[in-house]
Scaffold this motif. Structure first.
Motif, PDB file in Angstrom:
ATOM      1  N   ILE A  52       1.008  -0.982   0.067  1.00 51.27           N
ATOM      2  CA  ILE A  52       0.311  -0.003   0.296  1.00 51.27           C
ATOM      3  C   ILE A  52       0.541   1.276  -0.066  1.00 51.27           C
ATOM      4  O   ILE A  52       2.242   0.996   0.271  1.00 51.27           O
ATOM      5  CB  ILE A  52      -1.383   0.037   1.469  1.00 51.27           C
ATOM      6  N   LYS A  53       0.721   2.120  -0.563  1.00 50.68           N
ATOM      7  CA  LYS A  53       1.384   3.494  -0.512  1.00 50.68           C
ATOM      8  C   LYS A  53       0.942   4.050  -0.054  1.00 50.68           C
ATOM      9  O   LYS A  53       0.105   4.594   0.088  1.00 50.68           O
ATOM     10  CB  LYS A  53       1.162   3.967  -2.167  1.00 50.68           C
ATOM     11  N   ARG A  54       2.125   5.249   1.136  1.00 51.51           N
ATOM     12  CA  ARG A  54       1.821   6.568   1.898  1.00 51.51           C
ATOM     13  C   ARG A  54       1.866   7.383   1.136  1.00 51.51           C
ATOM     14  O   ARG A  54       1.414   7.358  -0.249  1.00 51.51           O
ATOM     15  CB  ARG A  54       2.740   6.454   3.368  1.00 51.51           C
ATOM     16  N   LYS A  55       0.828   8.346   1.170  1.00 49.46           N
ATOM     17  CA  LYS A  55       0.564  10.065   0.945  1.00 49.46           C
ATOM     18  C   LYS A  55       1.771  10.322   0.295  1.00 49.46           C
ATOM     19  O   LYS A  55       1.455  10.967  -0.860  1.00 49.46           O
ATOM     20  CB  LYS A  55      -0.040  10.932   1.441  1.00 49.46           C
ATOM     21  N   ASP A  56       3.183  10.312   0.807  1.00 52.08           N
ATOM     22  CA  ASP A  56       4.464  10.934  -0.201  1.00 52.08           C
ATOM     23  C   ASP A  56       4.483   9.712  -1.372  1.00 52.08           C
ATOM     24  O   ASP A  56       6.356   9.516  -1.894  1.00 52.08           O
ATOM     25  CB  ASP A  56       5.286  10.852   0.841  1.00 52.08           C
TER      26      ASP A  56
END
Length: 165
Positions: A50-54
């Motif tokens: 899953i990708k973090r917002k950064d």
């Protein structure tokens, strides 16, 4: 100042969707095992991503652990009791060292480490190793007789190889 709104704005102009919500949207429940199966992007080894917002990619099982229990202590990994890399159910996860994870794998019979003659790449038999250890003489001569390198003979004699027979 002017009314800026309370949510952090994403590039699309919509408020940022919290990681916890995005995480929960990517789970399927497996009633047979009780596992929470990650249905989002996956690492080649099966771990959810899953990708973090950064933009940083995180392993979903580590995110699951942190959402449930807080930060993962330095130097520890998140391991699966259920042995399913795609499972993100916090109750199926535990923290441990790499050694703990390996011991758990061996206990569950998932270890690929076969010792002695049971290892398909072994060139020697148990009897040959016992003979090598009992005989004196030059390593090069023993190596020639048994079809291994002189350094292998040294490792066997020093009990650094074939430690479990």
């Amino acid at each position: 100042g002017e009314g800026t709104g309370s949510g952090v704005m994403a590039r699309t102009g919509r408020p940022e969707t919290p990681l916890r919500w995005r995480f929960l949207e990517k789970i399927d429940f497996d009633p047979d095992s009780g596992c929470w199966i990650w249905k989002g992007a996956r690492h080649p080894q099966g771990y959810g991503l899953i990708k973090r917002k950064d933009g940083a990619q995180l392993r979903a099982h580590r995110v699951a652990y942190e959402l449930a229990y807080g930060p993962i202590p330095d130097g520890l990994m998140v391991c699966h009791r259920c042995d399913r890399p795609q499972c993100v159910r916090p109750g199926h996860l535990f923290v441990g060292t790499a050694r703990d994870n390996s011991a758990d794998m061996v206990t569950k019979g998932r270890s690929a480490h076969l010792f002695g003659e049971r290892n398909g790449s072994a060139r020697l038999t148990r009897q040959a190793v016992q003979t090598i250890r009992s005989e004196s003489g030059c390593y090069r001569d023993l190596a020639g007789r048994f079809g291994v390198s002189p350094s292998a003979i040294g490792l066997i004699k020093r009990m650094e190889r074939w430690t479990r027979m």
